[in-house]
Design a protein around this motif. Structure first.
Motif: not given
Length: 346
Positions: A93-102, A128-130, A139-144, A326-331
């Motif tokens: 599963v790919q994860c994109i965090d919109l909060s500041g946690d990462l 990866v900072y998106g 971003v293209k190679e990232a999972k998180i 970012n989701a578009n780039l990842m996929n």
């Protein structure tokens, strides 16, 4: 068609994700997760979604999400995603965090500025900072993905070309930021109460805003030297929109025309950044409801400064829109997929 889940389904960021993904050709919202309102229909909270979202909101079930969705958007308050994302780290599963946690690489920095325990270092290292226009290949190679904050998106897109091309000195950068009330989220407070906000401008979090280390970290990495900015935020009486006016000392003789030309070249392959012509500066209405970042530039010869104005919609380019970008780039999808709507005006 891939399936997405949104965790934190009743916030403004989640609602923008639902709105934008409705027209996406490759990604559909399969599950909306809400800790506080699971079992309810989202139209009971947001009636404007009637006829568009049929399924009730669900309780968080990790195993079910791993089996049924391909991508998760974490539209949660700070302190939630850092505990959830490690549970998906060894799945597909790919994860994109919109909060500041990462967003901050250092656990110590996160705990200092956010006042919470940080995510595991392993997850911070993977994230990866998106900032889509700057870290496109990563971003293209990232999972998180750690989606940037709204203010950093505006400020960094405005500053990075000048930093990288050494137009400005890395010292004495002043960022004057103004944001709409929706940037504070949906939960009402005394500060965001209509009678407190209307006909009022309020500076807030002076010297302690959590976006300060995020901006400084990114600029320092790109400049390969320590940069500390002066960053002041203001709450202004409108629903959505954000603008940063930035002042930086020039490092060399250059004209406004030359700076504008350099920015146009820098962003020529990035459809969501629009550089204004000489003498024209962006307004928040120019980007309302869109994924655009509009940038205006002026060389002040009298004070030897570059003045940059950078405007975004805080809920789109500053949150949900950039997450979809970012989701578009990842996929491997078109970067504009789901995001090519004309800004709303008036």
């Amino acid at each position: 068609m891939k399936n997405a889940a949104i965790i934190g389904g009743t916030g403004y960021g989640a609602i923008e994700l639902i709105r934008l993904l409705h027209t996406h050709k490759h990604l559909q919202v399969k599950k909306i997760i809400s800790h506080s309102q699971f079992g309810e229909h989202i139209t009971s909270v947001y009636p404007h979604l009637t006829g568009f979202v049929e399924e009730p909101m669900e309780k968080l079930k990790i195993t079910s999400l791993i089996e049924e969705v391909d991508l998760i958007f974490f539209a949660t308050p700070a302190g939630v995603a850092k505990d959830l994302i490690p549970k998906f780290a060894h799945s597909s599963v790919q994860c994109i965090d919109l909060s500041g946690d990462l967003r901050l690489h250092s656990k110590e920095q996160y705990e200092k500025w956010y006042g919470k325990e940080a995510a595991p270092q392993e997850i911070l290292n993977q994230a990866v900072y998106g900032l889509s226009e700057i870290y496109q290949e990563q971003v293209k190679e990232a999972k998180i993905i750690s989606n940037p904050g709204c203010f950093p998106t505006s400020a960094l897109l405005g500053l990075i070309p000048a930093i990288e091309q050494k137009v400005i000195t890395p010292n004495h950068i002043v960022i004057d930021g103004k944001t709409a009330v929706s940037g504070a989220g949906r939960t009402p407070t005394a500060t965001t109460h209509f009678s407190e906000t209307n006909e009022n401008i309020t500076p807030y979090k002076i010297g302690k805003h959590q976006h300060i280390p995020e901006i400084d970290q990114t600029l320092s990495e790109l400049a390969q030297e320590t940069i500390s900015t002066t960053f002041t935020t203001h709450l202004i009486p409108m629903t959505r929109g954000l603008i940063c006016t930035i002042y930086a000392e020039l490092a060399r003789d250059i004209t406004t025309e030359e700076v504008i030309h350099q920015y146009q070249i820098y962003y020529e392959n990035h459809p969501f950044v629009r550089i204004k012509e000489i003498g024209i500066f962006p307004t928040t209405k120019d980007v309302y409801g869109s994924n655009f970042c509009d940038i205006g530039l002026h060389v002040d010869e009298r004070t030897n400064q570059l003045i940059i104005a950078s405007a975004i919609d805080n809920l789109v380019k500053g949150a949900a829109g950039q997450a979809i970008q970012n989701a578009n780039l990842m996929n491997g999808w078109e970067i504009t997929e789901g995001l090519d709507a004309i800004p709303i005006f008036p």
